[in-house]
Design an enzyme around this catalytic site. Structure first.
Site, PDB file in Angstrom:
ATOM      1  N   TYR A 106       0.854  -1.183   0.000  1.00 52.81           N
ATOM      2  CA  TYR A 106       0.000   0.000   0.000  1.00 52.81           C
ATOM      3  C   TYR A 106       0.899   1.245   0.000  1.00 52.81           C
ATOM      4  O   TYR A 106       0.805   2.121   0.861  1.00 52.81           O
ATOM      5  CB  TYR A 106      -0.974  -0.012   1.186  1.00 52.81           C
ATOM      6  CG  TYR A 106      -2.294   0.617   0.801  1.00 52.81           C
ATOM      7  CD1 TYR A 106      -3.160  -0.046  -0.066  1.00 52.81           C
ATOM      8  CD2 TYR A 106      -2.656   1.880   1.243  1.00 52.81           C
ATOM      9  CE1 TYR A 106      -4.345   0.537  -0.472  1.00 52.81           C
ATOM     10  CE2 TYR A 106      -3.846   2.470   0.837  1.00 52.81           C
ATOM     11  CZ  TYR A 106      -4.686   1.791  -0.014  1.00 52.81           C
ATOM     12  OH  TYR A 106      -5.867   2.374  -0.417  1.00 52.81           O
ATOM     13  N   HIS A 142       7.095   5.763   1.226  1.00 48.83           N
ATOM     14  CA  HIS A 142       7.850   4.643   0.644  1.00 48.83           C
ATOM     15  C   HIS A 142       8.606   5.096  -0.605  1.00 48.83           C
ATOM     16  O   HIS A 142       9.753   4.706  -0.822  1.00 48.83           O
ATOM     17  CB  HIS A 142       6.899   3.509   0.232  1.00 48.83           C
ATOM     18  CG  HIS A 142       6.136   2.897   1.358  1.00 48.83           C
ATOM     19  ND1 HIS A 142       4.768   3.017   1.477  1.00 48.83           N
ATOM     20  CD2 HIS A 142       6.549   2.154   2.418  1.00 48.83           C
ATOM     21  CE1 HIS A 142       4.366   2.355   2.546  1.00 48.83           C
ATOM     22  NE2 HIS A 142       5.418   1.837   3.152  1.00 48.83           N
ATOM     23  N   SER A 198       0.831   7.813   6.023  1.00 48.57           N
ATOM     24  CA  SER A 198       0.823   6.443   6.526  1.00 48.57           C
ATOM     25  C   SER A 198      -0.223   5.646   5.752  1.00 48.57           C
ATOM     26  O   SER A 198      -1.256   6.202   5.354  1.00 48.57           O
ATOM     27  CB  SER A 198       0.430   6.475   8.010  1.00 48.57           C
ATOM     28  OG  SER A 198      -0.087   5.228   8.410  1.00 48.57           O
ATOM     29  N   SER A 199       0.048   4.355   5.567  1.00 48.96           N
ATOM     30  CA  SER A 199      -0.949   3.523   4.863  1.00 48.96           C
ATOM     31  C   SER A 199      -2.266   3.518   5.635  1.00 48.96           C
ATOM     32  O   SER A 199      -3.335   3.384   5.055  1.00 48.96           O
ATOM     33  CB  SER A 199      -0.444   2.084   4.732  1.00 48.96           C
ATOM     34  OG  SER A 199       0.814   2.080   4.113  1.00 48.96           O
TER      35      SER A 199
END
Ligand code: PAF
Length: 277
Positions: free
Chosen positions: A28, A33, A181-182
Site C-alpha cells: 500500500y 515509501h 501512513s498507509s
C-alpha cells in the site's frame, strides 16, 4: 522490473561488486515509501523492495486481515521509481508451520508503542532478520516516522553484527502536515481533520521548547489539550525520550525525541519530532 516470490530465487540475486539498496514494506505504497525507493536508487547499483504484510507484527486484535492491500498499484509505483526487483514472499514460505525462531531487541521494544503492542517489535525484527539474510542488502531504508522501529532495527544490526547499513529517512507529510501512513486510508474526513492535531501538537511543543520551556509536564499538558480538541482522538502516549535508548528524559536538554500515539476513531496513528536545542 522483475517480480520474485521464491526465497531460493531471490537469494541468488546478490553478486559481488553490486550494491543492493533494500526497502522493506508491507505494501500500500505511498509517498513515504517512494522517498525511500528514490534514495535507495540514488545510492545503490540495484534496488529491491519487498512487499509482505508480516503477520507476526500484528497482535491478535489488530488489523492484519484488513490492512490495506493494492498490489497492482504498488508494482506500478515500484516500477516508476526505479526498483529493479520486487520481492513478494508467500506467508507459508516465510513462516512454515514448524517456525520457532524469533529475534527480539529487549527493553527498546517495551516502551512507547511496545506498551500497547507487546509483540509488535519482535515481529518486525524477526521478519527483517529473515529478509536481510535472504536479500543480503548493503543498505536498508526506513522512515523516521516509525522512530522506535528505526532505533530498534539499528540496535539489532549492531548487536547481531549484521552486514547492512540502516539508513533513516525524513518523515514525509501531506501539504497540511499529516504524516503519511498507509493507515490514513481508514480515516473518515472528520477523523482526518482530528488527525492533523498530532502534528500541530508537535509543532507547539517545538515552539515551547525553542522559547525556553524545559518542563515536560507543562509541554505534555499543552500537547494533550491540542490533541483532545479533536473529539475522535484518544491519547495512547505522549513521551519525551532520548534518541538512543528511548529512556524517558526528566527535563528538556540538548536533544529529545517527542513521540506520540493516538487513536483517531478506530485508527491508531503515530507521529514524532526530534527537537534539538
Ligand atoms: O515499517 C513497516 O512497514 C514494517 O514494519 C516493515 C519494516 C516492512 C517490517 O514488516
Amino acid at each position: 522490473m522483475k517480480l520474485i516470490n521464491s526465497i531460493d530465487e531471490i537469494k541468488k540475486i546478490k553478486k559481488e561488486n553490486t550494491t543492493i539498496g533494500f526497502v522493506p514494506t508491507m505494501g500500500y505504497l505511498h509517498e513515504g515509501h517512494v522517498s525511500l525507493i528514490k534514495r535507495a536508487r540514488e545510492e545503490n547499483d540495484m534496488v529491491i523492495t519487498s512487499i509482505f504484510v508480516n503477520p507476526t507484527q500484528f497482535g491478535p486484535n489488530e488489523d492484519f486481515e484488513k490492512y490495506p492491500r493494492d498490489e497492482k498499484r504498488d508494482l506500478q509505483k515500484c516500477e516508476e521509481n526505479g526498483c529493479d526487483i520486487v520481492f513478494l514472499p508467500q506467508k507459508e514460505e516465510m513462516y512454515p508451520n514448524d517456525f520457532l525462531t524469533y529475534v527480539e531487541v529487549e527493553e527498546l521494544g517495551k516502551s512507547l508503542c511496545g506498551k500497547s503492542r507487546p509483540t509488535h517489535f519482535r515481529g518486525v525484527t524477526t521478519v527483517l532478520t529473515k529478509l536481510f539474510n535472504i536479500i543480503k542488502p548493503d543498505k536498508a531504508y526506513f522512515g523516521q516516522k516509525d522512530a522506535q522501529q528505526l532505533i530498534i532495527v539499528k540496535k539489532m544490526v549492531e548487536d547481531l553484527n549484521m552486514d547492512v547499513e540502516i539508513i533513516g529517512c525524513p518523515i514525509v507529510r501531506e501539504k497540511d502536515g499529516l504524516a503519511i501512513s498507509s493507515r490514513n486510508t481508514y480515516l473518515s474526513p472528520e477523523e482526518r481533520k482530528d488527525a492533523l492535531l498530532l502534528n500541530k501538537s508537535l509543532i507547539l511543543a517545538k515552539d515551547l521548547i525553542e522559547n525556553g520551556e524545559k518542563n515536560i509536564s507543562t509541554i505534555r499538558s499543552e500537547m494533550e489539550k491540542t490533541i483532545l480538541l479533536g473529539k475522535n482522538n484518544t491519547i495512547d502516549y505522549i513521551d519525551f525520550v532520548d534518541i538512543e535508548k528511548l529512556n524517558p528524559v526528566s527535563e528538556i536538554q540538548d536533544k529529545v525525541l517527542i513521540a506520540i500515539a493516538v487513536e483517531t476513531g478506530k485508527t491508531r496513528l503515530i507521529d514524532n519530532m526530534v527537537v534539538e536545542l
